[in-house]
Design an enzyme around this catalytic site. Sequence first.
Site, mmCIF file in Angstrom:
data_model
loop_
_atom_site.group_PDB
_atom_site.id
_atom_site.type_symbol
_atom_site.label_atom_id
_atom_site.label_comp_id
_atom_site.label_asym_id
_atom_site.label_seq_id
_atom_site.Cartn_x
_atom_site.Cartn_y
_atom_site.Cartn_z
ATOM 1 N N LYS A 38 0.823 -1.215 0.000
ATOM 2 C CA LYS A 38 0.000 0.000 0.000
ATOM 3 C C LYS A 38 0.863 1.274 0.000
ATOM 4 O O LYS A 38 0.426 2.318 -0.456
ATOM 5 C CB LYS A 38 -0.914 0.033 1.227
HETATM 6 C C1 LIG Z 1 -4.289 -4.848 0.492
HETATM 7 C C2 LIG Z 1 -3.525 -6.095 0.428
HETATM 8 C C3 LIG Z 1 -3.835 -7.085 -0.506
HETATM 9 C C4 LIG Z 1 -5.021 -6.984 -1.431
HETATM 10 O O1 LIG Z 1 -4.844 -6.001 -2.403
HETATM 11 P P1 LIG Z 1 -6.116 -5.427 -3.198
HETATM 12 O O2 LIG Z 1 -5.604 -4.328 -4.024
HETATM 13 O O3 LIG Z 1 -7.081 -4.970 -2.153
HETATM 14 O O4 LIG Z 1 -6.669 -6.557 -3.987
HETATM 15 C C5 LIG Z 1 -3.016 -8.201 -0.552
HETATM 16 N N1 LIG Z 1 -1.969 -8.345 0.297
HETATM 17 C C6 LIG Z 1 -1.653 -7.416 1.207
HETATM 18 C C7 LIG Z 1 -0.499 -7.644 2.101
HETATM 19 C C8 LIG Z 1 -2.405 -6.255 1.300
HETATM 20 O O5 LIG Z 1 -2.073 -5.332 2.199
#
Ligand SMILES: *Cc1c(COP(=O)(O)O)cnc(C)c1O
Length: 488
Positions: free
Chosen positions: A113
């Site tokens: 993120k």
């Molecule tokens: C947010 C997240 C995901 C999922 O990603 P999306 O874009 O919501 O599909 C997968 N793995 C981790 C570690 C995340 O923080």
Amino acid sequence: MNYISTRDTSKKECVSSAMAIKQGIAADGGLFVPTELPTIDEAFVRELAKCEYHERAAKILSLFLTDYTYDELLKVCGEAYNENSFVGGAAPISKVGENYFLELWHGPTCAFKDLALQLLPRLLSLSLDKTGEKGDALILVATSGDTGKAALEGYCDVDRVKIMVFYPNDGVSNMQKKQMATQKGENVSVVAINGNFDDAQSGVKKIFVDKETIEKLSENGYFLSSANSINWGRLAPQIVYYFSAYCDLINEGELEYGDILNVTVPTGNFGNILAGYIAKKMGLPIGTLVCATNKNNILADFFESGKYDKRRPFYTTVSPSMDILISSNLERLLWFTEGSEFTKAKMSEFSENNCYETEKGIFPDFVGGTCSEENTFAKIKEVFEKYGYTVDPHTAVAAYVADEYKKTDSGKMLIVSTASPYKFPYAVAEALGVSECADDFEMLDKVSDYTKTEIPEPLKKLKNATVRFGKTVEPSKMKDEVVIFGDR
Ligand SMILES: *Cc1c(COP(=O)(O)O)cnc(C)c1O
């Protein structure tokens, strides 16, 4: 380039990218999408391959955010993706056996993120000026764990912005809780809710269209905005690392330009994989997009059957950031595939019945796959024992599904690695057979000793950080929390 809502059947209400980023979600409840996608060619990718990550980011974003100048983008990308925030690079690749792991967790909160949320606040700041906005932004975030901390870190003490994060009390790891509860900054707030991630996300979505709340905030000089992946400013920066990965693989002699690269993405809200789809639509030689889900396998079922059916149990798993039954960004895929009439109809069907059906086979770019809890643990162990490489549970889900997929397609595979194993030390320890202990930080040391890898600095530092937030409320009270926070 203009943006419209996925639900705008009149196709008339276009906004600029700065406006789309500022608003976060469209007034009709739809998501902003670019009215057309830019396309790239070989020369573009070859040029990109010579650049550093922040330059790659500026070049790709300038195709989408046309009301920002290239110099503005270059500046904010340089600030966001600097060596201090992303130790060892923003999106390095590790070759492990025959798979390439795209490690997106070298940022300040140790999850992917950060790639978007180190940049979005800077884009939002610029957008306030560009749109002549007089008010200040109040960012609302619903998080299944990683978004919350990444957003708090990105927006911490940013001018003219306040941020409030809601997380499901029993749906995030201890480490994630600690990361959020200890967040610094004068402009931040964190609240837990009694409910799951979907309750948090639905609650936030409701507040966004709640006239009374909007009015109260407006009297205090605030407007609402979002940092979830429903915001186009979250999604656009994620397109970059698919290009960057392809460039790096060319540079390292692993790919010739034009070679097809399959991609597996551990998926929850469908933001990350959608960015990969957009990269492909732009012309990057990506093959199949493999959508990896955990026990909450609603998306895998969807790509298998064409039916999106939320009427099923919700499970709490060892990969909590993927514990989701409403994948918001799927709405954008519907729009890219079938347009606004279709999307609007399906979304209203969904809000009535918690279910909608599409024709099978209309998403040929995607394949779904599921990994059980058992197989998640087994994959962590297998990858470590075979290659000495440690993956977190989310990445393990992707690695399992990728290896299953490869039984039918021998193409090269990029596995998107979304979190540091140290964010989920208990699950990793359990998988590797490292004895557990009650103390989170002792646990980090144990994993480090066993795997001979370094604990990321941001997690190490949490040990002595002061807890600032500890409130839990019912989902129905989220609105009140926002109003109180927005009081000057
Ligand atoms: C947010 C997240 C995901 C999922 O990603 P999306 O874009 O919501 O599909 C997968 N793995 C981790 C570690 C995340 O923080």
